[in-house]
Structures are given as structure tokens and as C-alpha cells.
Scaffold this motif. Structure first.
Motif, short mmCIF file in Angstrom:
data_model
loop_
_atom_site.label_atom_id
_atom_site.label_comp_id
_atom_site.label_asym_id
_atom_site.label_seq_id
_atom_site.Cartn_x
_atom_site.Cartn_y
_atom_site.Cartn_z
N SER A 16 0.68 -1.09 0.02
CA SER A 16 0.11 0.11 0.04
C SER A 16 0.70 1.40 0.44
O SER A 16 0.75 1.87 -0.54
CB SER A 16 -1.16 0.35 1.40
OG SER A 16 -0.33 -0.02 2.19
N THR A 48 1.70 1.94 -3.67
CA THR A 48 0.54 1.81 -4.38
C THR A 48 0.52 3.52 -4.10
O THR A 48 0.70 4.56 -5.11
CB THR A 48 -0.07 1.15 -3.62
OG1 THR A 48 0.10 0.16 -4.05
CG2 THR A 48 -1.42 1.64 -4.64
N GLU A 49 0.52 4.20 -2.87
CA GLU A 49 0.21 5.20 -2.54
C GLU A 49 1.33 6.47 -3.09
O GLU A 49 0.88 7.64 -3.54
CB GLU A 49 -0.68 5.81 -1.17
CG GLU A 49 -0.61 6.93 -0.28
CD GLU A 49 -0.93 8.15 -1.27
OE1 GLU A 49 -1.76 8.96 -1.93
OE2 GLU A 49 -2.61 6.82 -1.76
N ARG A 83 1.00 6.88 -6.75
CA ARG A 83 -0.12 7.60 -7.51
C ARG A 83 -0.55 8.95 -7.45
O ARG A 83 -0.63 9.95 -8.08
CB ARG A 83 -0.69 7.32 -6.52
CG ARG A 83 -2.28 5.71 -6.88
CD ARG A 83 -3.25 5.59 -6.03
NE ARG A 83 -3.78 4.55 -6.65
CZ ARG A 83 -4.25 3.91 -5.90
NH1 ARG A 83 -3.99 3.33 -4.42
NH2 ARG A 83 -4.98 2.37 -6.74
#
Length: 374
Positions: free
Chosen positions: A288, A291-292, A295
Motif C-alpha cells: 500500500s 501504491t500511494e 499515485r
């Protein structure tokens, strides 16, 4: 876009210089002309513009030093002339820029260096690092090892490949003609200069005739091919007359030339290519945190990878998947699958200890990603 772009807005410019501009068959290097061009390019660097030079001239200089007869050379004669001339050529560029306290770096490439992914990435990284270090890369085809079968045959297309490789937003081809004409001007006195080409069409291609020059292998047709490569890669291109002193200043002053326009930027064109053209060879499953980070525009570090699937080489496209299994995007991987598997979940600080060499900190650099394509 249908008007001439603002020259002052460009941040990274590749300038291609042909043999006939640099070398006089009877007198050798045109030092006054080269000095004037150096002044133009140095002035751009002072404005914060990144400059890359693609220079022909090694064979032309070398054949003069070796006193080879005029006319076509055998392959081994061309290679020998290039070996001698390349030293002269690199010395000339180094001396020109040293007057402006600018460092130069020589890069010799072959067709394979831009067609084979790993070698492409190595050449791209070298150009980028030289620019970061405020040195001007001077690129030329490696004529000492290139053969008739694999060589570019001209440095126009090489310059276009280098421009897209370097992420340049403008390519300038300095030539012995001031642009694309409606017909070959040597054959048709009524031919008119085409100042702006928004898109390369069949009619535009039909206008390209062969430009004759004893020392140059490229003609107008190869310049149109170069324009296709450049504009597809998000780079505007100019054909301009390089025979005048201060040819770049002449372009800045809105002198005669032909602009070939692109509808994208180098970054957007590259991301489109990654997203839609390359076939993914593997999958990276991210945590996670990674992923962040991706982004919000950050690169992918090894620590954020939970596991890896597939067999791939450095430079291949891979899919990045978020913790829920959804496709986050795609990118060009910086390591092969064996190395990437060893690095997954580890800190970038441990790369040298794990692999035995100091590799890049990122598995995928943010410039080599296209997000939201799944």
C-alpha cells in the motif's frame, strides 16, 4: 497548434551538424563557423537550456588527415578515416566549448544502441547524467565499427533517435538548405519554402527530393524520416540553413526555416508508448505504501514490492498491481527478473550488498511509468 512555436520556451534542444557544414574538402575544419555555433549554443546554456549535439564529420576530417582520394570510400577506408577523424572532431568540439567554460562528453553510438532496449537505456542514462552534470554530450555514429548493413546511413535519423532518447522538446537539423521546399529548389526556381508543417502527410513526403552534397549522406528524404521519428516521440523539429554564421541565433530571430510540429510532449509520447505499444513481460505486486507513493508521482523502490511474476530483462515493460490486485499502471523495469526478485522488499541501500554492484535506487523510475492504463 498551427503557428510557429516560441523558441524561448524550449528547455532541451538537440542540434545536428552535418559534415558539409563542419568540413571544407580542401581546407579541413571550418573553425570560424564552428566557433560562431559554439557561441550560439553557449548562450542557450546560460539561459538554462540543455544542449545535446549530434555531429557528423569524423570520416570527412579523417580522410583529409590520411590524404585519401576524393570519391566513394571502401568500408574499411571509411572506418579508418573515422578512427582518425573522431579524435580531431572531439578535440574541435571540446576546444570550442572550453572557451565558454563548458565541459563536453563524447558518446559514440550504433544502430543497435537505440534499437536494443538495454543498450538504449544505458545510452539514455549516460546522456541524462552528462546533462545533469552540466556537460554537453556530443553524439556521433560509431563509424569505426558500423558496417554498411547496419549503419544509419545519415545522422538525421540518428539525431531524431537521440532527441527522443534524451527527452528533448526540440530537434534542429542544420543543413545546406534553409528548409523544406514545395519542390527541389535546384530543379524548380519557383519552389517555395514551407515554413510550417503541422503534420507530415503524403503531400509533404512528395516534396522531399535528394539534396546533393559530396560530404553528406543525408538528403531531404532522410530529414522527413527524421521528422516522423521526432514528432512521433513528442519532439518539434526544425530544418534550417547552417551555412551562415550564428545559425541558431538566426532561428531565434525568426529567420527562414521549416518547423515540423508535434501534438504531444516527450513525456506524454513516451508514456503512451509504454502504456499501449510495449507488451508487458512481468508483474510486480506492490504494497500500500508503494501504491500511494506512485499515485502521487514518485518512483518505485524495491522496498515497496511484495512479489514478482514473469521472466523479463532490464528495460522490458511490466505491470504494477496494487494490493487489491488492480492494475496501477505499467513501467520499464530497471533490473532483470532474477535481480528484481532478490531486491523485492529490500531497502535501496542494500542493492550493492545484494547484487555486488551499485545499481540504480529505483526499480522503475517515475519517468518510465504510465499510470491508469489497465
Amino acid at each position: 497548434m498551427s503557428k510557429r512555436p516560441d523558441f524561448s520556451k524550449f528547455k532541451r534542444i538537440v542540434v545536428k551538424v552535418g559534415s558539409s557544414l563542419l568540413v571544407d574538402p580542401a581546407k579541413g575544419l571550418k573553425t570560424e563557423w564552428l566557433s560562431a555555433l559554439g557561441e550560439d549554443l553557449a548562450a542557450l546554456t546560460k539561459k538554462g537550456v540543455d544542449i545535446v549535439v549530434v555531429s557528423s564529420g569524423a570520416i570527412a576530417l579523417g580522410r583529409g588527415v590520411l590524404k585519401l582520394a576524393r570519391g566513394p570510400l571502401k568500408l574499411e577506408e571509411s572506418q579508418a578515416a573515422a578512427a582518425v577523424g573522431q579524435i580531431e572532431l572531439s578535440r574541435a568540439w571540446a576546444e570550442v566549448f572550453s572557451h565558454h567554460k563548458i565541459t563536453t562528453g563524447q558518446i559514440l553510438v550504433t544502430l543497435g544502441d537505440t534499437e536494443e532496449r538495454q543498450r538504449y537505456l544505458n545510452a539514455r542514462a549516460t546522456i541524462g547524467r552528462l546533462i545533469d552534470l552540466k556537460a554537453i554530450p556530443v553524439v556521433n555514429e560509431n563509424d569505426t565499427v558500423a558496417t554498411t548493413e547496419i549503419r544509419y546511413g545519415d545522422n538525421d535519423r540518428l539525431a531524431a533517435r537521440v532527441a527522443t532518447m534524451a527527452g528533448a522538446d526540440l530537434l534542429i537539423l542544420l543543413s545546406d538548405i534553409d528548409g523544406l521546399y514545395s519542390a527541389p529548389p535546384t530543379k524548380d526556381p519557383s519552389a517555395k519554402l514551407i515554413p510550417l508543417v503541422p503534420r507530415i502527410t503524403a503531400d509533404i513526403e512528395a516534396m522531399a527530393g535528394d539534396a546533393a552534397s559530396e560530404l553528406s549522406r543525408g538528403g531531404m528524404r532522410t530529414k522527413i524520416e527524421a521528422a516522423k521519428i521526432a514528432t512521433t516521440g513528442g519532439t518539434h523539429m526544425i530544418i534550417a540553413d547552417g551555412r551562415v554564421l550564428h545559425p541558431i541565433k538566426r532561428i531565434e530571430d525568426k529567420g527562414p526555416c521549416t518547423w515540423f510540429l508535434t501534438g504531444s510532449t516527450p513525456v506524454s509520447a513516451r508514456k503512451t508508448w509504454i502504456a499501449g505499444v510495449l507488451e508487458p513481460k512481468g508483474v510486480l505486486f506492490l504494497d500500500s505504501g508503494a501504491t500511494e507513493a506512485i499515485r502521487i508521482g514518485k518512483s518505485l523502490l524495491p522496498a515497496g514490492v511484495k512479489r514478482i511474476e514473469g521472466v523479463f530483462e532490464r528495460g522490458d515493460a511490466v505491470v504494477m498491481r496494487a494490493p487489491d490486485g488492480g492494475e496501477l499502471g505499467r513501467g520499464l523495469i530497471g533490473y532483470d527478473s532474477t535481480e528484481a526478485a532478490l531486491l523485492a522488499g529490500r531497502s535501496s541501500r542494500d542493492i550493492e550488498k545484494i547484487l555486488g554492484y551499485a545499481g540504480r535506487a529505483e526499480l522503475i523510475h517515475r519517468d518510465d511509468m504510465a499510470l491508469g492504463v489497465g
